[in-house]
Motif scaffolding. Structure first.
Motif, mmCIF file in Angstrom:
data_model
loop_
_atom_site.group_PDB
_atom_site.id
_atom_site.type_symbol
_atom_site.label_atom_id
_atom_site.label_comp_id
_atom_site.label_asym_id
_atom_site.label_seq_id
_atom_site.Cartn_x
_atom_site.Cartn_y
_atom_site.Cartn_z
ATOM 1 N N ALA A 1 0.847 -1.191 0.000
ATOM 2 C CA ALA A 1 0.000 0.000 0.000
ATOM 3 C C ALA A 1 0.884 1.244 0.000
ATOM 4 N N ALA A 2 0.267 2.402 -0.066
ATOM 5 C CA ALA A 2 0.978 3.645 0.202
ATOM 6 C C ALA A 2 1.174 3.693 1.709
ATOM 7 N N ALA A 3 2.354 4.108 2.170
ATOM 8 C CA ALA A 3 2.616 4.015 3.605
ATOM 9 C C ALA A 3 3.620 5.047 4.094
ATOM 10 N N VAL A 4 3.492 5.366 5.388
ATOM 11 C CA VAL A 4 4.496 6.121 6.132
ATOM 12 C C VAL A 4 4.934 5.187 7.251
ATOM 13 N N ILE A 5 6.219 4.886 7.300
ATOM 14 C CA ILE A 5 6.767 3.928 8.262
ATOM 15 C C ILE A 5 7.950 4.566 8.966
ATOM 16 N N ILE A 6 8.039 4.354 10.284
ATOM 17 C CA ILE A 6 9.261 4.778 10.973
ATOM 18 C C ILE A 6 9.980 3.538 11.489
ATOM 19 N N GLU A 7 11.296 3.592 11.409
ATOM 20 C CA GLU A 7 12.141 2.496 11.870
ATOM 21 C C GLU A 7 13.155 3.062 12.859
ATOM 22 N N PHE A 8 13.295 2.401 13.983
ATOM 23 C CA PHE A 8 14.296 2.785 14.976
ATOM 24 C C PHE A 8 15.524 1.915 14.759
ATOM 25 N N THR A 9 16.720 2.538 14.818
ATOM 26 C CA THR A 9 17.962 1.782 14.666
ATOM 27 C C THR A 9 18.891 2.057 15.839
ATOM 28 N N ASN A 10 19.782 1.092 16.100
ATOM 29 C CA ASN A 10 20.754 1.247 17.188
ATOM 30 C C ASN A 10 22.025 1.900 16.650
ATOM 31 N N SER A 11 23.055 1.950 17.479
ATOM 32 C CA SER A 11 24.306 2.625 17.088
ATOM 33 C C SER A 11 25.009 1.915 15.935
ATOM 34 N N ALA A 12 24.699 0.626 15.691
ATOM 35 C CA ALA A 12 25.279 -0.113 14.568
ATOM 36 C C ALA A 12 24.360 -0.074 13.336
ATOM 37 N N ASP A 13 23.359 0.810 13.368
ATOM 38 C CA ASP A 13 22.378 0.959 12.287
ATOM 39 C C ASP A 13 21.557 -0.298 12.030
ATOM 40 N N LYS A 14 21.373 -1.130 13.042
ATOM 41 C CA LYS A 14 20.513 -2.320 12.961
ATOM 42 C C LYS A 14 19.134 -1.952 13.476
ATOM 43 N N SER A 15 18.113 -2.448 12.825
ATOM 44 C CA SER A 15 16.742 -2.155 13.211
ATOM 45 C C SER A 15 16.424 -2.718 14.593
ATOM 46 N N VAL A 16 15.819 -1.890 15.442
ATOM 47 C CA VAL A 16 15.395 -2.332 16.780
ATOM 48 C C VAL A 16 13.884 -2.129 16.961
ATOM 49 N N GLY A 17 13.197 -1.817 15.873
ATOM 50 C CA GLY A 17 11.745 -1.660 15.924
ATOM 51 C C GLY A 17 11.245 -0.784 14.801
ATOM 52 N N SER A 18 9.980 -0.985 14.438
ATOM 53 C CA SER A 18 9.364 -0.130 13.425
ATOM 54 C C SER A 18 7.867 -0.041 13.666
ATOM 55 N N GLU A 19 7.273 1.017 13.143
ATOM 56 C CA GLU A 19 5.833 1.261 13.284
ATOM 57 C C GLU A 19 5.312 1.848 11.985
ATOM 58 N N THR A 20 4.146 1.381 11.563
ATOM 59 C CA THR A 20 3.467 1.985 10.428
ATOM 60 C C THR A 20 2.614 3.133 10.949
#
Length: 182
Positions: free
Chosen positions: A101-120
């Motif tokens: 779909a069309a979407a706005v998503i946020i992704e949280f990353t740690n100091s190593a730029d690895k994903s630690v969570g996301s939310e639509t």
């Protein structure tokens, strides 16, 4: 003199209450400056929520992932963030999977730029007028950055984005927002 004092008091109260947008150029007033993935879309001076431009992504065949994104650092001990975005959809194909779909998503990353969570934050299919999507999210304890993605996720159609904003929230502000939405 009394009017000047009242005006000054009003101005100071507005400045104290104003929250700073963590994103740069969230209204696309300066072309696509500060946004990655510029090759995936364009600006629209004709169909916008406010200001000079909106950003758009369109795709008629292929149903690929197309997106703009911007990554910003979070201040230490940021408790929560609130993301708001205006989005308009035109002819977004309805796919079997919800995420297409069309979407706005946020992704949280740690100091190593690895994903630690996301939310639509927003998701739309079909055709919609401009809709303001807004969501408050508690920041994962190990998050150092936030990446905001504006996407046409593996489907065809056209999506417009405007006035994208991310602000920080204290624990009290976050609790108050969550108690109002329940």
């Amino acid at each position: 003199m009394k009017h000047f004092f009242l005006f000054s008091l009003l101005l100071v109260s507005l400045l104290i209450d104003a929250q700073t947008n963590l994103l740069k150029n969230g209204g696309f007033e300066y072309d696509l400056t500060n946004w990655n993935g510029q090759e995936n879309g364009a600006l629209s001076p004709y169909d916008k929520k406010s200001g000079k431009n909106s950003a758009l992504i369109n795709q008629y065949t292929g149903a690929e992932w197309r997106a703009f994104d911007q990554t910003v650092s979070l201040a230490r001990n940021t408790y929560a963030v609130e993301c708001s975005a205006w989005m308009k959809a035109e002819g977004i194909e309805n796919q079997k999977e919800d995420y297409k779909a069309a979407a706005v998503i946020i992704e949280f990353t740690n100091s190593a730029d690895k994903s630690v969570g996301s939310e639509t934050i927003a998701r739309a299919k079909g055709t919609t007028d401009w809709v303001n999507y807004k969501k408050a999210i508690k920041v994962p304890s190990d998050a150092k950055k936030i990446r905001v993605m504006l996407a046409l996720a593996q489907t065809n159609g056209t999506v417009f984005f405007d006035d994208i904003k991310v602000t920080t929230l204290s624990e009290e502000e976050f609790s108050k927002l969550n108690s109002e939405t329940k």
